[in-house]
Design a protein around this motif. Structure first.
Motif, PDB file in Angstrom:
ATOM      1  N   LEU A   3       0.836  -1.211   0.000  1.00  0.00           N
ATOM      2  CA  LEU A   3       0.000   0.000   0.000  1.00  0.00           C
ATOM      3  C   LEU A   3       0.872   1.261   0.000  1.00  0.00           C
ATOM      4  CD1 LEU A   3      -2.786  -1.143   2.517  1.00  0.00           C
ATOM      5  CD2 LEU A   3      -2.654  -1.484   0.045  1.00  0.00           C
ATOM      6  N   VAL A  12       2.385   6.674  -1.610  1.00  0.00           N
ATOM      7  CA  VAL A  12       3.160   7.917  -1.738  1.00  0.00           C
ATOM      8  C   VAL A  12       4.565   7.714  -1.187  1.00  0.00           C
ATOM      9  CG1 VAL A  12       3.360  10.327  -1.008  1.00  0.00           C
ATOM     10  CG2 VAL A  12       1.119   9.397  -1.610  1.00  0.00           C
ATOM     11  N   MET A  17     -10.582  15.430 -11.679  1.00  0.00           N
ATOM     12  CA  MET A  17     -11.118  15.063 -10.366  1.00  0.00           C
ATOM     13  C   MET A  17     -11.203  13.538 -10.192  1.00  0.00           C
ATOM     14  SD  MET A  17     -12.022  18.037  -8.881  1.00  0.00           S
ATOM     15  CE  MET A  17     -13.458  18.028  -7.821  1.00  0.00           C
ATOM     16  N   TYR A  68     -10.620  25.863 -11.183  1.00  0.00           N
ATOM     17  CA  TYR A  68      -9.238  25.374 -11.262  1.00  0.00           C
ATOM     18  C   TYR A  68      -8.632  25.225  -9.863  1.00  0.00           C
ATOM     19  CZ  TYR A  68      -9.592  26.824 -16.182  1.00  0.00           C
ATOM     20  OH  TYR A  68      -9.982  26.980 -17.486  1.00  0.00           O
ATOM     21  N   THR A 110     -10.215  24.697  -7.118  1.00  0.00           N
ATOM     22  CA  THR A 110     -10.860  23.556  -6.467  1.00  0.00           C
ATOM     23  C   THR A 110     -10.213  22.234  -6.895  1.00  0.00           C
ATOM     24  OG1 THR A 110     -12.932  24.780  -6.439  1.00  0.00           O
ATOM     25  CG2 THR A 110     -13.088  22.401  -6.107  1.00  0.00           C
ATOM     26  N   VAL A 111      -9.921  22.110  -8.181  1.00  0.00           N
ATOM     27  CA  VAL A 111      -9.283  20.892  -8.686  1.00  0.00           C
ATOM     28  C   VAL A 111      -7.922  20.697  -8.030  1.00  0.00           C
ATOM     29  CG1 VAL A 111      -8.226  19.840 -10.738  1.00  0.00           C
ATOM     30  CG2 VAL A 111     -10.501  20.851 -10.893  1.00  0.00           C
ATOM     31  N   LEU A 112      -7.145  21.779  -7.926  1.00  0.00           N
ATOM     32  CA  LEU A 112      -5.800  21.648  -7.356  1.00  0.00           C
ATOM     33  C   LEU A 112      -5.856  21.357  -5.854  1.00  0.00           C
ATOM     34  CD1 LEU A 112      -3.991  24.475  -9.363  1.00  0.00           C
ATOM     35  CD2 LEU A 112      -3.955  22.000  -9.770  1.00  0.00           C
ATOM     36  N   TRP A 169      -8.256  19.679  -4.442  1.00  0.00           N
ATOM     37  CA  TRP A 169      -8.668  18.263  -4.434  1.00  0.00           C
ATOM     38  C   TRP A 169      -7.447  17.352  -4.595  1.00  0.00           C
ATOM     39  CZ3 TRP A 169     -11.920  14.660  -3.186  1.00  0.00           C
ATOM     40  CH2 TRP A 169     -12.040  13.474  -3.912  1.00  0.00           C
ATOM     41  N   LEU A 170      -6.541  17.706  -5.529  1.00  0.00           N
ATOM     42  CA  LEU A 170      -5.323  16.923  -5.730  1.00  0.00           C
ATOM     43  C   LEU A 170      -4.466  16.923  -4.466  1.00  0.00           C
ATOM     44  CD1 LEU A 170      -3.215  15.385  -7.466  1.00  0.00           C
ATOM     45  CD2 LEU A 170      -2.345  17.617  -8.192  1.00  0.00           C
ATOM     46  N   LEU A 203      -5.937  14.659  -1.892  1.00  0.00           N
ATOM     47  CA  LEU A 203      -5.714  13.238  -2.206  1.00  0.00           C
ATOM     48  C   LEU A 203      -4.299  12.810  -1.836  1.00  0.00           C
ATOM     49  CD1 LEU A 203      -7.420  12.835  -5.729  1.00  0.00           C
ATOM     50  CD2 LEU A 203      -8.197  11.870  -3.570  1.00  0.00           C
ATOM     51  N   ILE A 204      -3.327  13.649  -2.166  1.00  0.00           N
ATOM     52  CA  ILE A 204      -1.933  13.295  -1.877  1.00  0.00           C
ATOM     53  C   ILE A 204      -1.732  13.164  -0.367  1.00  0.00           C
ATOM     54  CG2 ILE A 204       0.447  14.115  -1.973  1.00  0.00           C
ATOM     55  CD1 ILE A 204      -0.225  15.310  -4.750  1.00  0.00           C
ATOM     56  N   PHE A 230      -3.435   9.954   0.792  1.00  0.00           N
ATOM     57  CA  PHE A 230      -2.655   8.780   0.374  1.00  0.00           C
ATOM     58  C   PHE A 230      -1.373   8.658   1.194  1.00  0.00           C
ATOM     59  CE2 PHE A 230      -4.402   8.899  -4.283  1.00  0.00           C
ATOM     60  CZ  PHE A 230      -5.639   8.498  -3.802  1.00  0.00           C
ATOM     61  N   TYR A 231      -0.766   9.792   1.515  1.00  0.00           N
ATOM     62  CA  TYR A 231       0.475   9.760   2.305  1.00  0.00           C
ATOM     63  C   TYR A 231       0.208   9.152   3.686  1.00  0.00           C
ATOM     64  CZ  TYR A 231       4.481  11.226   5.026  1.00  0.00           C
ATOM     65  OH  TYR A 231       5.570  11.213   5.857  1.00  0.00           O
ATOM     66  N   PHE A 258      -2.279   7.285   4.488  1.00  0.00           N
ATOM     67  CA  PHE A 258      -2.675   5.898   4.227  1.00  0.00           C
ATOM     68  C   PHE A 258      -1.425   5.008   4.163  1.00  0.00           C
ATOM     69  CE2 PHE A 258      -3.382   2.654   0.914  1.00  0.00           C
ATOM     70  CZ  PHE A 258      -4.536   2.021   1.369  1.00  0.00           C
ATOM     71  N   THR A 259      -0.419   5.488   3.386  1.00  0.00           N
ATOM     72  CA  THR A 259       0.838   4.732   3.257  1.00  0.00           C
ATOM     73  C   THR A 259       1.519   4.584   4.611  1.00  0.00           C
ATOM     74  OG1 THR A 259       1.129   5.594   1.024  1.00  0.00           O
ATOM     75  CG2 THR A 259       3.086   4.692   2.085  1.00  0.00           C
ATOM     76  N   PHE A 273      -0.415   2.161   7.188  1.00  0.00           N
ATOM     77  CA  PHE A 273      -0.440   0.723   6.939  1.00  0.00           C
ATOM     78  C   PHE A 273       0.949   0.123   6.727  1.00  0.00           C
ATOM     79  CE2 PHE A 273      -4.887   1.741   5.858  1.00  0.00           C
ATOM     80  CZ  PHE A 273      -5.497   0.843   6.707  1.00  0.00           C
TER      81      PHE A 273
END
Lengths: 565, 53
Positions: free
Chosen positions: A218, A221, A276, B31, B33-35, B37-38, B41-42, B45-46, B48-49, B52
């Motif tokens: 997993l 990143v 998105m 624009y 909002t999209v950035l 959102w990115l 997510l990062i 995910f970080y 999350f990594t 676990f």
């Protein structure tokens, strides 16, 4: 497969292209055939753009990649939203206002004919190779299931692609993609639900996630910067942004999708929808692959997932010892995984730590045993070996419920056909508009160009089938497509950056800057170990730097200065 | 930096278009909002990594 699976597969394969053909039945002019008469809504373009990337390769290779290498591949897509924002603000309104069929047609308006021709040829070479890889992907499906020869499969799939692409043009391609993406989303959710439901009793979903994470599956990143490491946050954000800018801004197979939009706003929305949705979707696909790995902790997998390789290694001297080693190592890992799950319920940190350490040791043993199997195979069958693309399909065909196997196989096949057909359509568009009409028959009738477009579609289909014969030597398919792209996208990105951002740069400078950029990229690929995502950054910057430098030393002719005032 | 469209001369990439987006009032807001959102997510995910692994 059962008769029900066959019925589902055949019905789906017939229904999806038929739907596309029905939606593309109005393609009676070149504008309708190549640009859908500029009538497409944002959601159709957005899903179509997504479907072109989420081809059969996505199902086959990305899940397998997570099984082998963990989830770090998701970082490859971090640059996509950045690129989409930049392109929405720049390329979309520019291409729409220019009223062009292809991105390269714009380059002639901005620079000159030779820059347009060079960019067109770069695209044709790059996309012409990629379409072969796209066609090869479904051949894996049928070779695993039926043992058919890859070349026969690529021939059949290629013929189907050519049939409906030639008939319906881009409306058929786009609406096929829409329906297909809906089924892909459903298939992904079904895939995750199935793999989790197949875990043995006593192993919960949190246990499965824990077991995947404990040995690094997993790893979504990685903050460590290393230019030789393919996937980390920095290569994804920087290199990925450049690659995606080149792909969505300079690759006609993508540009053509958003050129079909009703308006600038609709085209922008299609790109931002991708911005998105794409990263979460890739994360989800990789997560399914990680869960397939967990499944095989409890159900013994074959040592090698490729059937023919497994059969070959079974006849090799020393096989019994290697297989026995693999069996023992897997049994050790099974017990260790069960111990980890049990230890999680005891709330004893010491027990859990010891169980995890044993589990990691056992996993190393399994990996080593599998490596011995691969080495044994390579003695019997020399050459590179990579069975990443067979992992998910092996799982589906063995363990999915009746009926769903047929649906998943159909989704993979139609996904491959759909993305290949989009590529064929764009290859035909560039061949006709940028080469044939521009240099050979500038004054023919609309009917003539429509007929020639269909002929070029068929011709590119034939080429794709021929190239697909060599795709199996390229390793993991998903990486192969991206590696090939990274050789050519940098110069396309660089020349469009020159066009949009540097008004003083003229045709001659842009042309020679592209040549210089491609030379540098090839030099990097041949003589350095730099990870391929960085080629996009290096190549694009070289093109911009050379273009600006050439423009500085080549004075703009007086008549051009006068005309631009 | 000005953007050259090859036909109409330099234009501002963030200049308002005739048709606004259906959400958030302007393209600039969409624009951003999209950035965001990115970035979100990062970060997710970080963690999350890290959690676990």
């Amino acid at each position: 497969m059962t008769p029900l699976d066959w019925a589902v597969m055949v019905a789906t394969i017939i229904a999806i292209p038929s739907f596309g053909l029905w939606r593309g039945r109005a393609s009676k002019t070149v504008n309708q055939y190549l640009l859908a008469g500029k009538t497409m809504p944002w959601y159709a373009m957005g899903l179509s753009i997504m479907a072109t990337q989420a081809s059969a390769v996505t199902f086959i290779a990305t899940t397998g990649q997570a099984y082998v290498d963990g989830m770090r591949f998701v970082q490859f897509y971090f640059g996509l939203p950045v690129a989409m924002v930049i392109l929405s603000a720049t390329a979309v309104p520019i291409f729409h206002r220019a009223g062009v069929y292809t991105a390269y047609e714009y380059l002639e308006k901005r620079f000159d004919a030779k820059t347009r021709a060079l960019a067109s040829v770069v695209f044709l070479v790059q996309r012409g190779m990629a379409v072969g890889v796209s066609l090869y992907a479904p051949a894996i499906v049928l070779s695993v299931i039926f043992g058919w020869e890859d070349r026969i499969t690529t021939l059949v799939i290629g013929a189907l692609c050519v049939l409906y692409t030639t008939k319906g043009g881009i409306p058929a391609v786009t609406w096929t993609d829409v329906l297909q993406m809906v089924i892909i989303f459903a298939g992904l959710i079904l895939g995750l639900f199935t793999v989790v439901s197949l875990l043995p009793q006593g192993v919960t979903f949190p246990d499965a996630v824990y077991l995947a994470g404990a040995i690094g599956k997993l790893n979504a990143v990685d903050l460590h910067f290393d230019p030789n490491n393919r996937y980390n946050l920095w290569s994804g954000l920087i290199g990925g942004s450049f690659l995606m800018l080149g792909y969505f801004g300079g690759d006609q197979s993508q540009v053509q999708r958003y050129l079909t939009g009703k308006s600038i706003a609709q085209s922008r929305l299609s790109l931002l929808f991708n911005a998105m949705a794409k990263v979460p979707m890739q994360f989800f696909i990789l997560f399914v692959g990680a869960m397939v790995f967990v499944f095989y902790l409890f159900i013994q997998p074959p040592m090698l997932f490729e059937k023919t390789a497994q059969a070959a290694v079974q006849n090799a001297p020393g096989y019994s010892e290697v297989q026995q080693h693999f069996d023992q190592a897997w049994q050790h890992r099974l017990k260790a995984a069960e111990s980890v799950s049990a230890a999680r319920r005891t709330n004893s940190a010491a027990d859990l730590k010891a169980a995890v350490a044993d589990y990691r040791t056992a996993h190393t043993e399994v990996t080593a045993a599998r490596t011995s199997g691969i080495q044994l195979l390579q003695k019997a069958r020399p050459g590179a070996f990579n069975d990443t693309n067979y992992i998910f399909l092996s799982f589906v065909t063995r363990y999915f419920p009746v009926g769903f196997i047929g649906l998943v196989i159909a989704v993979i096949l139609t996904a491959a056909m759909s993305s290949s057909s989009g590529e064929l359509n764009s290859l035909a568009t560039v061949s006709v508009m940028d080469i044939y009409r521009r240099h050979f028959r500038p004054e023919a009738t609309d009917h003539h160009y429509l007929k020639v477009s269909r002929l070029f579609t068929a011709g590119w289909g034939l080429w794709a089938v021929i190239f697909a014969q060599f795709a199996k030597h390229l390793g993991s398919l998903v990486e192969a497509v991206n590696v090939v792209g990274s050789f050519f996208y940098p110069v396309l990105l660089g020349v469009f950056a020159l066009a949009f951002l540097f008004p003083k740069v003229r045709g001659g400078s842009a042309f020679w800057a592209m040549i210089a950029g491609e030379a540098v990229v090839i030099t990097c690929a041949v003589f350095t170990n730099i990870a391929y995502l960085w080629y996009n950054v290096i190549g694009a910057l070289i093109v911009v730097a050379f273009g600006v430098a050439f423009a500085a030393v080549r004075p703009i002719p007086a008549e051009v200065q006068t005309a631009s005032r | 930096m000005p953007v050259h469209d090859g036909t109409n001369g330099p234009a501002d990439p963030l200049a308002p278009e005739d048709e606004p987006p259906p959400l958030l009032g302007s393209w600039r807001n969409l624009y951003i909002t999209v950035l965001v959102w990115l970035a979100l997510l990062i970060v997710v995910f970080y963690f999350f990594t890290q959690y676990f692994t």
